[in-house]
Design a protein around this motif. Structure first.
Motif, short mmCIF file in Angstrom:
data_model
loop_
_atom_site.label_atom_id
_atom_site.label_comp_id
_atom_site.label_asym_id
_atom_site.label_seq_id
_atom_site.Cartn_x
_atom_site.Cartn_y
_atom_site.Cartn_z
N MET A 1 0.82 -1.14 -0.14
CA MET A 1 0.08 0.20 0.16
C MET A 1 0.76 1.23 0.01
O MET A 1 0.46 2.27 -0.53
CB MET A 1 -0.89 0.09 1.30
N GLU A 2 1.86 1.29 0.45
CA GLU A 2 2.72 2.41 0.72
C GLU A 2 3.52 2.63 -0.53
O GLU A 2 3.52 3.90 -0.97
CB GLU A 2 4.00 2.27 1.84
N LEU A 3 4.11 1.63 -1.24
CA LEU A 3 4.93 1.70 -2.47
C LEU A 3 3.76 1.60 -3.82
O LEU A 3 4.02 2.56 -4.60
CB LEU A 3 5.82 0.61 -2.62
N GLY A 4 2.61 0.70 -3.80
CA GLY A 4 1.83 0.70 -4.75
C GLY A 4 0.73 1.99 -4.79
O GLY A 4 0.54 2.18 -5.87
N TYR A 5 0.28 2.19 -3.49
CA TYR A 5 -0.86 3.35 -3.84
C TYR A 5 -0.18 4.58 -3.07
O TYR A 5 -1.20 5.32 -2.79
CB TYR A 5 -1.93 2.57 -2.99
N ARG A 6 0.86 4.65 -2.59
CA ARG A 6 1.43 5.85 -2.06
C ARG A 6 0.57 6.20 -0.69
O ARG A 6 0.69 7.47 -0.47
CB ARG A 6 1.38 6.95 -3.12
N HIS A 7 0.20 5.26 -0.10
CA HIS A 7 -0.05 5.53 1.21
C HIS A 7 1.12 5.98 2.17
O HIS A 7 1.92 5.24 2.28
CB HIS A 7 -0.97 4.18 2.07
N PRO A 8 1.02 6.96 3.13
CA PRO A 8 2.49 7.24 3.76
C PRO A 8 2.42 6.19 4.89
O PRO A 8 3.59 6.13 5.18
CB PRO A 8 1.85 8.69 4.52
N ALA A 9 1.54 5.58 5.26
CA ALA A 9 1.74 4.36 6.31
C ALA A 9 0.66 3.25 5.81
O ALA A 9 -0.36 3.45 5.64
CB ALA A 9 1.49 4.73 7.66
N GLY A 10 1.31 1.91 5.84
CA GLY A 10 0.45 0.89 5.70
C GLY A 10 -0.95 0.59 6.28
O GLY A 10 -0.59 1.01 7.69
N PRO A 11 -1.69 -0.24 6.14
CA PRO A 11 -3.11 -0.36 6.94
C PRO A 11 -2.36 -1.03 8.36
O PRO A 11 -3.22 -0.55 9.46
CB PRO A 11 -3.65 -1.34 6.29
N LEU A 12 -1.73 -1.91 8.65
CA LEU A 12 -0.98 -2.63 9.86
C LEU A 12 -0.28 -1.78 10.45
O LEU A 12 -0.69 -1.54 11.89
CB LEU A 12 -0.51 -3.69 9.50
N ARG A 13 0.65 -1.13 10.16
CA ARG A 13 1.46 0.30 10.65
C ARG A 13 0.36 1.02 11.42
O ARG A 13 0.57 1.51 12.45
CB ARG A 13 2.53 0.77 9.90
N THR A 14 -0.51 1.53 10.62
CA THR A 14 -1.33 2.56 10.84
C THR A 14 -2.26 1.87 12.26
O THR A 14 -2.66 2.70 13.05
CB THR A 14 -2.49 2.82 9.71
N THR A 15 -2.72 0.67 12.09
CA THR A 15 -3.37 0.07 13.38
C THR A 15 -2.71 0.02 14.52
O THR A 15 -3.14 0.41 15.42
CB THR A 15 -3.96 -1.52 12.88
N ASP A 16 -1.48 -0.15 14.39
CA ASP A 16 -0.48 -0.09 15.48
C ASP A 16 -0.35 1.24 16.02
O ASP A 16 -0.35 1.45 17.31
CB ASP A 16 0.95 -0.54 15.09
N ILE A 17 -0.16 2.24 15.24
CA ILE A 17 -0.56 3.65 15.79
C ILE A 17 -1.85 4.02 16.51
O ILE A 17 -1.78 4.64 17.42
CB ILE A 17 0.14 4.39 14.67
N VAL A 18 -2.78 3.84 15.75
CA VAL A 18 -4.06 3.97 16.33
C VAL A 18 -4.55 3.14 17.51
O VAL A 18 -5.11 3.84 18.41
CB VAL A 18 -5.17 3.75 15.14
N GLY A 19 -3.90 2.04 17.71
CA GLY A 19 -4.38 1.14 18.81
C GLY A 19 -5.25 -0.01 18.37
O GLY A 19 -6.34 0.26 17.68
N LEU A 20 -4.84 -1.23 18.41
CA LEU A 20 -5.68 -2.60 17.94
C LEU A 20 -6.83 -2.28 18.85
O LEU A 20 -7.87 -2.96 18.36
CB LEU A 20 -4.81 -3.87 18.19
N ASP A 21 -6.99 -1.98 20.25
CA ASP A 21 -8.10 -1.88 21.08
C ASP A 21 -9.06 -0.85 20.25
O ASP A 21 -10.41 -1.26 20.24
CB ASP A 21 -7.91 -1.67 22.32
N VAL A 22 -8.57 0.06 19.77
CA VAL A 22 -9.44 1.42 19.12
C VAL A 22 -10.17 0.68 17.86
O VAL A 22 -11.10 0.68 17.56
CB VAL A 22 -8.60 2.51 19.00
N ARG A 23 -9.29 -0.09 17.10
CA ARG A 23 -9.52 -0.44 15.81
C ARG A 23 -10.89 -1.58 16.16
O ARG A 23 -11.96 -1.64 15.31
CB ARG A 23 -8.34 -1.24 14.97
N LEU A 24 -10.46 -2.41 17.07
CA LEU A 24 -11.53 -3.67 17.62
C LEU A 24 -12.94 -2.87 17.97
O LEU A 24 -13.95 -3.43 17.64
CB LEU A 24 -11.07 -4.14 18.56
N GLY A 25 -12.62 -1.84 18.53
CA GLY A 25 -13.91 -1.03 19.02
C GLY A 25 -14.88 -0.50 17.98
O GLY A 25 -16.07 -0.42 17.92
N ILE A 26 -13.95 -0.02 17.04
CA ILE A 26 -14.70 0.58 15.88
C ILE A 26 -15.33 -0.34 14.90
O ILE A 26 -16.33 -0.32 14.32
CB ILE A 26 -13.71 1.38 14.91
#
Length: 283
Positions: free
Chosen positions: A217-242
């Motif tokens: 996603m970072e190299l192919g779609y130019r996302h600044p951070a991939g979805p799993l790194r972003t999940t780590d930054i947001v918090g897996l508990d927060v992702r689960l709640g959403i």
């Protein structure tokens, strides 16, 4: 449209401290309310440490200046005089309802109340308030000082003048507003979680490593951070709640993967716990 001279933030954790930081650097006096004296002192340290990092990068002002503009308290009775109060307590419906009721009871009738919720319906929260016309969502992104986006979430009862006012306030903070009508997950959380859940299912199924999925996603779609790194930054508990909120409202495509539930149960919450899909011990 200028910012209110005084702004309140209910909750001084990572998000609340970041929101307080943003308003301080924009010239507002800020009052942060936490649950007790220890949490209040920690919130002050968190905000000022964040301000120090901005000062080191060249932001105007001084620690002494912002220290004098920052007030911390343990009760919402500290909010009178605030033209805007942003609720930033953890993403739990009942906790937010209780916090918003307390905040509203302490505000003058001309103040605006906002929630930083990333997924809970603004209309559902507004139903518990006496002045729903003066309530909306201001969804800041983590980390707030570096993020340039704020999602302005407009409920059915929100007076249209406050949509325009909120957009102007966000712009005055040096950030970009987008306006979203109240819907499950709004725009950002709904899209972000959909991508993250599919990435987690790919890890669960052994399709590729977290690093390689993120690189796609970072190299192919130019996302600044991939979805799993972003999940780590947001918090897996927060992702689960959403995800649970969206699953209940939108169906099985948002069903949380077993891997996500297991990692949260094990305390692997991402950056804040030191370990998620990545190791963060040196961060």
């Amino acid at each position: 449209m200028s910012l209110p001279p005084r702004v309140g933030v209910l909750g001084g954790g990572r998000m609340g401290a970041g929101i307080a930081h943003a308003f301080l650097l924009a010239g507002c006096e800020v009052t942060v309310v936490e649950r007790d004296a220890q949490a209040s002192a920690s919130a002050r340290t968190r905000v000022l440490d964040s301000v120090d990092r901005s000062l080191a990068r060249g932001a105007a002002g001084s620690r002494d200046l912002y220290n004098g503009m920052l007030r911390t308290a343990v009760d919402t009775t500290a909010f009178p005089g605030c033209g805007l109060v942003v609720e930033a307590v953890p993403e739990d419906r009942e906790l937010k309802l209780e916090a918003l009721r307390r905040a509203e009871a302490s505000l003058t009738p001309d103040a605006v109340l906002a929630s930083n919720t990333s997924s809970i319906s603004i209309d559902d929260l507004a139903d518990a308030l006496d002045r729903p016309a003066r309530f909306l969502g201001l969804h800041f992104f983590n980390p707030v000082p570096a993020s340039t986006l704020v999602e302005v979430v407009v409920g059915a009862a929100t007076d249209p003048q406050f949509e325009a006012q909120a957009r102007a306030w966000v712009t005055a903070l040096g950030k970009t507003p987008i306006v979203v009508r109240d819907a499950p997950g709004f725009a950002s959380s709904r899209l972000g979680v959909a991508l993250a859940l599919e990435a987690i299912r790919m890890v669960e199924g052994g399709v590729a490593s977290p690093a390689d999925i993120d690189a796609a996603m970072e190299l192919g779609y130019r996302h600044p951070a991939g979805p799993l790194r972003t999940t780590d930054i947001v918090g897996l508990d927060v992702r689960l709640g959403i995800a649970e909120e969206l699953h209940a409202k939108l169906g099985d495509r948002f069903a949380p993967p077993a891997l996500l539930r297991r990692m949260v149960a094990e305390g692997r919450l991402g950056r804040k716990s030191g370990r998620g899909f990545y190791e963060w011990s040196d961060e």
